[in-house]
Design a protein around this motif. Structure first.
Motif, PDB file in Angstrom:
ATOM      1  N   LYS A 496      14.778 -16.287  23.140  1.00  0.00           N
ATOM      2  CA  LYS A 496      14.959 -16.882  24.474  1.00  0.00           C
ATOM      3  C   LYS A 496      13.791 -17.801  24.813  1.00  0.00           C
ATOM      4  O   LYS A 496      13.964 -18.849  25.416  1.00  0.00           O
ATOM      5  CB  LYS A 496      15.079 -15.761  25.518  1.00  0.00           C
ATOM      6  N   LYS A 498      11.954 -19.455  22.621  1.00  0.00           N
ATOM      7  CA  LYS A 498      12.135 -20.654  21.806  1.00  0.00           C
ATOM      8  C   LYS A 498      13.194 -21.573  22.418  1.00  0.00           C
ATOM      9  O   LYS A 498      13.015 -22.792  22.526  1.00  0.00           O
ATOM     10  CB  LYS A 498      12.563 -20.233  20.392  1.00  0.00           C
ATOM     11  N   ALA A 499      14.304 -20.968  22.859  1.00  0.00           N
ATOM     12  CA  ALA A 499      15.402 -21.757  23.415  1.00  0.00           C
ATOM     13  C   ALA A 499      14.978 -22.499  24.680  1.00  0.00           C
ATOM     14  O   ALA A 499      15.348 -23.652  24.894  1.00  0.00           O
ATOM     15  CB  ALA A 499      16.596 -20.850  23.706  1.00  0.00           C
ATOM     16  N   GLU A 502      12.758 -25.451  23.767  1.00  0.00           N
ATOM     17  CA  GLU A 502      13.569 -26.534  23.185  1.00  0.00           C
ATOM     18  C   GLU A 502      14.389 -27.233  24.266  1.00  0.00           C
ATOM     19  O   GLU A 502      14.542 -28.459  24.252  1.00  0.00           O
ATOM     20  CB  GLU A 502      14.478 -25.968  22.094  1.00  0.00           C
ATOM     21  N   LYS A 503      14.915 -26.453  25.220  1.00  0.00           N
ATOM     22  CA  LYS A 503      15.699 -27.054  26.304  1.00  0.00           C
ATOM     23  C   LYS A 503      14.838 -27.963  27.162  1.00  0.00           C
ATOM     24  O   LYS A 503      15.255 -29.052  27.554  1.00  0.00           O
ATOM     25  CB  LYS A 503      16.328 -25.964  27.166  1.00  0.00           C
TER      26      LYS A 503
END
Length: 542
Positions: A496, A498-499, A502-503
Motif C-alpha cells: 500500500k 508503494k502504491a 507511485e500514485k
C-alpha cells in the motif's frame, strides 16, 4: 457521548479527502460504519447454577434468559441495548427470533452456538456500549472455559466473576481462568449471589475471603465485590453500579481504539499529499527518476523482509519445540493424578485442558511473543534505513506496523493460538472419552490390585501420549498460521505504501500538463487538505 459524533465526523472528513484524490477509502468507510455498533464486552462467568441468568434478568427487569437450564442446555448469550431483536446462531448461519419468544426453551450447545438479544431497556440504554455476555458455567463444558477467553478477551473491558454464597470457593477451572486473565491485566469484579442466605457477619466474611482469593491470583488489591439477593424482588443495585463504572470507562477505550485507527487510516493519505506538494515543481524526467528510485527501494526492502522472515521462521520452530517439550513434561507430571482420576471414574478432560492451556500460555508468553515483537520491530527499523531522507514516510509506516502488529501481539497471539488448540481439544475429548471407556472396562474386570494399577497407569500414559501428539501438531499449525497472517499484513502495508507513492508521482505528471494558474489552485487544495490530515496524525496523542 460527544466523542462518538466527533469521530464519525473525522472519519467522514477522511473519506471525503480520500475519495477526492482517488485514494482507496474502503478501510475508512468500514471504520466509520463500525462506530455505531461499537461495544465493549463484559463477560459474566462462574460455575454452573450460581445464579448468573437470574442476576441478569434482574438487571434488565424482565425474564429474558431461561433459568431452568441444565449443563446441556446452557448456551452463551449476549445482551445489549437495541431494537428488541433476537438472533440465534448455529453452524448454518443466523435466524432471527421474536423478543416475545424469550426466554428461549430447548436450546442446546450442540445445536446453538450463540444467542444475541438487543433489548430496548432504560438501564441497558444507560450502559449502551456495554455488551453483557452470559457464559455457561465452566463446569458444564471445558470448551466454554476456552471460549470465555479466546473469543471475548480481545474486546473486553472487565469480567464479572459470579460466586454463590452457598459455595464461596474458587475451583481449579476458575483459578486457572483468572491466571489467564492476569496475563492481560484484565480487571475482575466479583459478584456474590444468593446473599440473603447469610447474615451480615457471614456475608462480610464471604466478601473478604473472595476479595483475598481473587486478588491474590490476579495480583490486584482493588478487587470490588458486589452482592445480589436471590429471592422475590432481586436486589442488584451494587451490580448496576459496577456496570455503570464499566460504562464510564468505555469512552476511554473507544477514543484509544478509534484515534489509533484514524492515525493508521490517514497515514497513506498524508504521504500522498506531501509527495504531491514536495515534487510539484519537478520535471517529467526527474519524476521518472524518482519513480525508478521508489521501485528499487521497494525491491530491496522486499528482499530484506524475506530474509527477516526466514530468520524468524527458524526462531519460531525453536519456540514450537520448546513449547512442545513443556507440554510433554507437564502432562507427564500429571500422570499420578490422571491415573487416580481414571481409577475413580472421574472426568479427566477438564484437567487435561487446564494443563495444556497453562503450558501453552507460559510458552507463548515467554518464548514466542518476545521474538515476535522483535521481528516486527526489526522490519520497522529496516524501513527507516530504506527511507532515510523522508521522515514522514518512515514515521508513518512505523505507525501502521506498530499499532496494527506489535502493540496487538499481546492481546492476539495467545487467544488466537489457544482458540485453534481448543478446536483440536474438542474432538480429542471424544477420543479421550473412548479411551477412558475402554480402560474402565478392563480395569473393572481386574481384581488383583497390582495388575489393576498397572493397567490404570498404562491407560493414563496412552491418553497423555495421544493428547501430547495431537496438541503439539495443533500448536505448530496455529503458530504457523498466525505468523503467515502477520506476514500478509506486513506485505499488504508495504505494498500500500508503494502504491501510494507511485500514485502521487503519476498524478504529479498529470499536474505538469495543467496551466500554471490552475496548478497553483491545486497546490492550495492539497495544502489545505494536508493540514486537516495532519491533525489526524496527532489525534489523542496530547
Amino acid at each position: 457521548m460527544g466523542y462518538v459524533a466527533e469521530y464519525k465526523e473525522k472519519f467522514r472528513c477522511l473519506v471525503e479527502i480520500q475519495e477526492k484524490y482517488g485514494i482507496d477509502s474502503k478501510e475508512s468507510v468500514e471504520l466509520l460504519e463500525s462506530i455505531d455498533s461499537y461495544r465493549v464486552n463484559t463477560p459474566v462467568v462462574g460455575n454452573f447454577s450460581t445464579g448468573k441468568s437470574s442476576m441478569i434478568n434482574a438487571i434488565i427487569g424482565k425474564p429474558l434468559l431461561s433459568v431452568e437450564i441444565t449443563p446441556e442446555t446452557a448456551v452463551p448469550t449476549e445482551i445489549y441495548y437495541g431494537n428488541n431483536k433476537v438472533y440465534q446462531y448455529d453452524k448454518n448461519g443466523v435466524a432471527e427470533r421474536k423478543i416475545e419468544e424469550l426466554p428461549l426453551k430447548g436450546l442446546t450447545i450442540q445445536t446453538t452456538d450463540l444467542v444475541k438479544i438487543e433489548y430496548d431497556n432504560e438501564f441497558l440504554e444507560e450502559i449502551k456500549t456495554v455488551n453483557i455476555v452470559d457464559l455457561p458455567g465452566f463446569d458444564t463444558n471445558f470448551e466454554l472455559h476456552n471460549r470465555a477467553i479466546d473469543q471475548y478477551l480481545p474486546n473486553s473491558l472487565a469480567y464479572l466473576l459470579v460466586v454463590s454464597s452457598d459455595e464461596p470457593v474458587l475451583k481449579e477451572s476458575i483459578s486457572e481462568f483468572l491466571k489467564e486473565l492476569k496475563v492481560y491485566n484484565m480487571p475482575v469484579y466479583v459478584v456474590i449471589t444468593k446473599c440473603n442466605r447469610l447474615d451480615d457477619e457471614e456475608l462480610e466474611e464471604c466478601k473478604q475471603l473472595l476479595k483475598k482469593l481473587v486478588g491474590k491470583i490476579i495480583e490486584r488489591d482493588d478487587v470490588k465485590v458486589a452482592c445480589v439477593d436471590s429471592y422475590g424482588n432481586v436486589k442488584v443495585d451494587d451490580l448496576k453500579e459496577i456496570l455503570r463504572e464499566i460504562q464510564s470507562q468505555t469512552g476511554r477505550i473507544f477514543v484509544n481504539k478509534y484515534s489509533k485507527a484514524l492515525r493508521a487510516a490517514s497515514m497513506l493519505t498524508e504521504v500522498y499529499l506531501v509527495e504531491r506538494i514536495d515534487k510539484a515543481c519537478l520535471s517529467t524526467s526527474r519524476l521518472e527518476q524518482e519513480q525508478e528510485k521508489v521501485e528499487k527501494k521497494m525491491q530491496a526492502l522486499s528482499v530484506d523482509i524475506d530474509k527477516e522472515k526466514t530468520n524468524f521462521d527458524r526462531q519460531a520452530k525453536v519456540c514450537i519445540n520448546t513449547i512442545r517439550d513443556r507440554i510433554k513434561l507437564d502432562l507427564e507430571a500429571t500422570l499420578p493424578t490422571i491415573s487416580a482420576m481414571l481409577e475413580n471414574g472421574n472426568d479427566i478432560t477438564e484437567k487435561i485442558n487446564t494443563v495444556v492451556r497453562r503450558s501453552v500460555r507460559i510458552g507463548i508468553n515467554t518464548e514466542f511473543e518476545p521474538k515476535l515483537k522483535k521481528y516486527v520491530e526489526h522490519i520497522s527499523e529496516m524501513i527507516v534505513i530504506e527511507f532515510p531522507k523522508n521522515e514522514l514516510i518512515v514515521s508513518n509506516l512505523g505507525d501502521v506496523l506498530k499499532p496494527n502488529v506489535v502493540d496487538g501481539v499481546a492481546k492476539t497471539a495467545l487467544p488466537v493460538v489457544l482458540a485453534g488448540i481448543g478446536f483440536t481439544l474438542a474432538p480429542l475429548a471424544a477420543v479421550v472419552g473412548g479411551m477412558v471407556g475402554v480402560a474402565a472396562d478392563i480395569i473393572h474386570n481386574i481384581s488383583n490390585n497390582k495388575k489393576r494399577q498397572k493397567e490404570v497407569d498404562k491407560a493414563a500414559k496412552a491418553i497423555i501420549t495421544e493428547v501430547t501428539k495431537q496438541t503439539i501438531a495443533s500448536i505448530e499449525n496455529e503458530i504457523t498460521r498466525y505468523i503467515e497472517n502477520i506476514n500478509q499484513k506486513i506485505e499488504k502495508d508495504v505494498l500500500k505504501q508503494k502504491a501510494i507513492l507511485e500514485k502521487s508521482l503519476a498524478d504529479i505528471k498529470i499536474d505538469i500538463s495543467i496551466e500554471e494558474n490552475n496548478r497553483s489552485k491545486d497546490i492550495e487544495d492539497l495544502e489545505r487538505d494536508l493540514s486537516v490530515i495532519k491533525t489526524f496524525r496527532n489525534d489523542n496523542l496530547a
